[in-house]
Design a protein around this motif. Structure first.
Motif, PDB file in Angstrom:
ATOM      1  N   GLU A 178       0.812  -1.223   0.000  1.00 25.86           N
ATOM      2  CA  GLU A 178       0.000   0.000   0.000  1.00 25.86           C
ATOM      3  C   GLU A 178       0.847   1.276   0.000  1.00 25.86           C
ATOM      4  N   HIS A 179       1.880   1.313   0.828  1.00 22.55           N
ATOM      5  CA  HIS A 179       2.644   2.559   0.927  1.00 22.55           C
ATOM      6  C   HIS A 179       3.327   2.900  -0.402  1.00 22.55           C
ATOM      7  N   GLY A 180       4.030   1.956  -0.957  1.00 21.60           N
ATOM      8  CA  GLY A 180       4.754   2.205  -2.207  1.00 21.60           C
ATOM      9  C   GLY A 180       3.830   2.667  -3.318  1.00 21.60           C
ATOM     10  N   LEU A 181       2.712   1.983  -3.468  1.00 21.85           N
ATOM     11  CA  LEU A 181       1.802   2.332  -4.553  1.00 21.85           C
ATOM     12  C   LEU A 181       1.084   3.659  -4.309  1.00 21.85           C
ATOM     13  N   ALA A 182       0.768   3.955  -3.048  1.00 20.86           N
ATOM     14  CA  ALA A 182       0.097   5.229  -2.739  1.00 20.86           C
ATOM     15  C   ALA A 182       1.018   6.400  -3.069  1.00 20.86           C
ATOM     16  N   TYR A 269       7.576  -6.540  -4.164  1.00 19.13           N
ATOM     17  CA  TYR A 269       8.721  -5.640  -3.990  1.00 19.13           C
ATOM     18  C   TYR A 269       8.282  -4.219  -3.606  1.00 19.13           C
ATOM     19  N   ALA A 270       6.984  -4.020  -3.404  1.00 19.97           N
ATOM     20  CA  ALA A 270       6.478  -2.678  -3.076  1.00 19.97           C
ATOM     21  C   ALA A 270       6.481  -2.480  -1.562  1.00 19.97           C
ATOM     22  N   ALA A 271       6.850  -1.282  -1.139  1.00 20.72           N
ATOM     23  CA  ALA A 271       7.067  -1.022   0.284  1.00 20.72           C
ATOM     24  C   ALA A 271       5.787  -0.955   1.094  1.00 20.72           C
ATOM     25  N   CYS A 272       5.873  -1.452   2.318  1.00 21.28           N
ATOM     26  CA  CYS A 272       4.863  -1.247   3.347  1.00 21.28           C
ATOM     27  C   CYS A 272       5.484  -0.326   4.401  1.00 21.28           C
ATOM     28  N   GLU A 273       4.665   0.408   5.141  1.00 17.43           N
ATOM     29  CA  GLU A 273       5.172   1.202   6.264  1.00 17.43           C
ATOM     30  C   GLU A 273       4.350   0.986   7.526  1.00 17.43           C
ATOM     31  N   GLY A 274       3.510  -0.072   7.500  1.00 23.45           N
ATOM     32  CA  GLY A 274       2.715  -0.361   8.692  1.00 23.45           C
ATOM     33  C   GLY A 274       2.442  -1.856   8.800  1.00 23.45           C
TER      34      GLY A 274
END
Lengths: 339, 339
Positions: A178-182, A269-274
């Motif tokens: 979610e974080h990376g794509l947002a 490979y997309a980042a999460c932050e939570g």
């Protein structure tokens, strides 16, 4: 000489720096320690001689600085508190270092500081020391923030990427990417039918719930830059084990799946932050998964795979068609500047 | 995909980040804690329950990154160790956060890291945690470094800018302005008959010598950004006192005096990176001054003035002609990006 934008003189260490610190930083980040304005903050509370100090640092250069679900200030607090939480540390304090680009609207700066203060309050942590530098227009990009966190790890607790053992279960606390794509969507001005919102959140509360199960937790790690695939590779390398994950077991929202397909990106490979990855002993798997799912941030938690004794240091993805492929670390730069 | 320059992918968190950390950072900054590569470093040594934690943070954006007498790496360690020393803290550890501009020569990065490692070794401190971000060319300026320091203050020691009392002596440990003028000269390509070299140095050893006198030391502070004049103002404001200094007593080298005259700069506002101001009780003045002068970094130490009870929160400079003028904080930006 007042202005609604950051000027070079705000970083000179003189009167304007003093006023900026007083009127913007201290207004929001009011900690008794920060107010003293000495060269170092002093933490006067007695330290548990059996606890160990945990320290972590991260710089944040996310672009743009405001994105759906957060901003660089919230991210700078969550990211560092989460890195403390991943070794089981209770956060004591954080520091904040700002590099501002000349011309940054003071309104934006104040919005970011206010968001940091709000997030620090939620984490129960004080911002005890700060620093501000200003560089000429074109020599930075709006603002960069470094936060460093100091926490305490209680006696006997030992979480490390080096602790995974064959047979352990691999859990993830929620949907990934979610974080990376947002951040990407707002940076590139993309609109999707399903809105993309960053998962940016404080994980220290969730970690406390897991630790309260008294389960055998080997390792916690938050899959930020490089995403889930890179995090699993790091654990495999550190522990000298193999990891096998089931593609269909990995929680991915419909919105992220659709956006990734459209953009040709791999959500692994997309980042999460939570979100966090937990490696736990087989006996503790059920209790930890239940604890995750009871918490609002862990509703979509799932077991996604297990640790194997071969091939070591490799991560293997089992596809729904019975095949498998090697899941490598991120190579190249899929999504630059997402944190 | 090898390169002799920093690429965006070096900041992706994936394979190239991993290789950069392994081949450049860990090569020089080899700390057992850093090697674990977990999300936070853990300091496993027992803590003295009577000591207090001191924490400080600073970002370094000096331009150019190499200058006579130092570089951004040496500066980033000295500056933070010195901020710990100013509250009397023995440094335990530092963290390092790097923001790299795409295209930075890897050779320059390695030179900076090696210099940091060398300085940290001299300070007797381990670099326990690190972070690297990369931004696109034109979105930063070579490299920026944040360092955060954690130290311990022994029981009973209380140094603060808020402690100055009327009658106290004001000492400075050496000639002022070298760092600011050295950076400016190389940035602007100026040549002077007397070479200008930064005073950038570790002050923790000097501070230990002062503390060993057991004198009544109220406050130590290093006059960095904003220079001596700004530092004295900060102390006057924090303590609610006046400070009176004798212009002729302030140690200034001939080279700095000549360069300042030529450039129309006031040395009282030029930054030092290896000097300190000490406010001490009248009874302790002599012993502390002697201790300073015995140390190689304090050879030119001098008493420059004293604390008064009026006018409070102001700094007054007595000129050689019997006059006096108000010495304000730096206003505007005399020398941007000198640290």
């Amino acid at each position: 000489m007042s202005s609604d934008k950051v000027m070079l003189a705000h970083g000179s260490g003189g009167r304007l720096t003093y006023e900026l610190v007083r009127d913007v930083f201290l207004k929001h980040l009011h900690s008794p320690l920060l107010r003293l304005m000495d060269d170092s903050a002093i933490w006067s509370f007695a330290l548990d001689p059996n606890a160990r100090l945990a320290v972590t640092t991260d710089s944040y250069v996310v672009s743009p600085i405001f994105f759906p679900g957060g901003d660089i200030g919230k991210l700078a607090v969550c990211g560092t508190i989460n890195d403390l939480a991943m070794v089981g540390a209770e956060p004591l304090m954080i520091t904040a270092g700002f590099i501002l680009e000349e011309g940054l609207p003071l309104e934006d700066l104040e919005r970011v500081i206010s968001s940091m203060a709000d997030t620090a309050r939620k984490a129960g942590v004080a911002v005890v020391a700060g620093d501000t530098k200003v560089v000429e227009r074109g020599k930075a990009d709006g603002l960069f923030i470094n936060t460093t966190g100091v926490g305490l790890v209680r006696e006997g607790l030992n979480l490390s990427g080096a602790n995974a053992r064959p047979g352990d279960a691999v859990l993830v606390s929620g949907t990934i990417g979610e974080h990376g794509l947002a951040v990407l969507s707002v940076r590139e001005g993309l609109e999707f039918s399903l809105p993309l919102v960053s998962d940016c959140a404080l994980l220290n509360g969730l970690v406390q719930e897991i630790l309260a199960t008294k389960g055998q937790i080997r390792c916690l790690r938050d899959p930020t830059r490089g995403g889930l695939a890179t995090t699993l590779n790091e654990i495999a390398i550190q522990s000298g084990v193999g990891i096998e994950v089931e593609e269909t077991a990995i929680p991915i929202s419909d919105g992220i799946r659709a956006a990734c397909e459209l953009l040709g990106l791999d959500p692994l490979y997309a980042a999460c932050e939570g979100r966090l990855v937990a490696v736990v002993s087989p006996e503790s798997e059920e209790a930890v998964l239940e604890a995750l799912q009871r918490h609002p941030l862990g509703r979509n938690a799932a077991k996604i795979g297990h640790v194997t004794d071969g091939p070591t240091r490799k991560v293997v993805l089992r596809t729904p068609y019975g095949g498998c492929r090697l899941l490598d670390m991120l190579s190249g730069a899929q999504l630059p500047r997402i944190c």
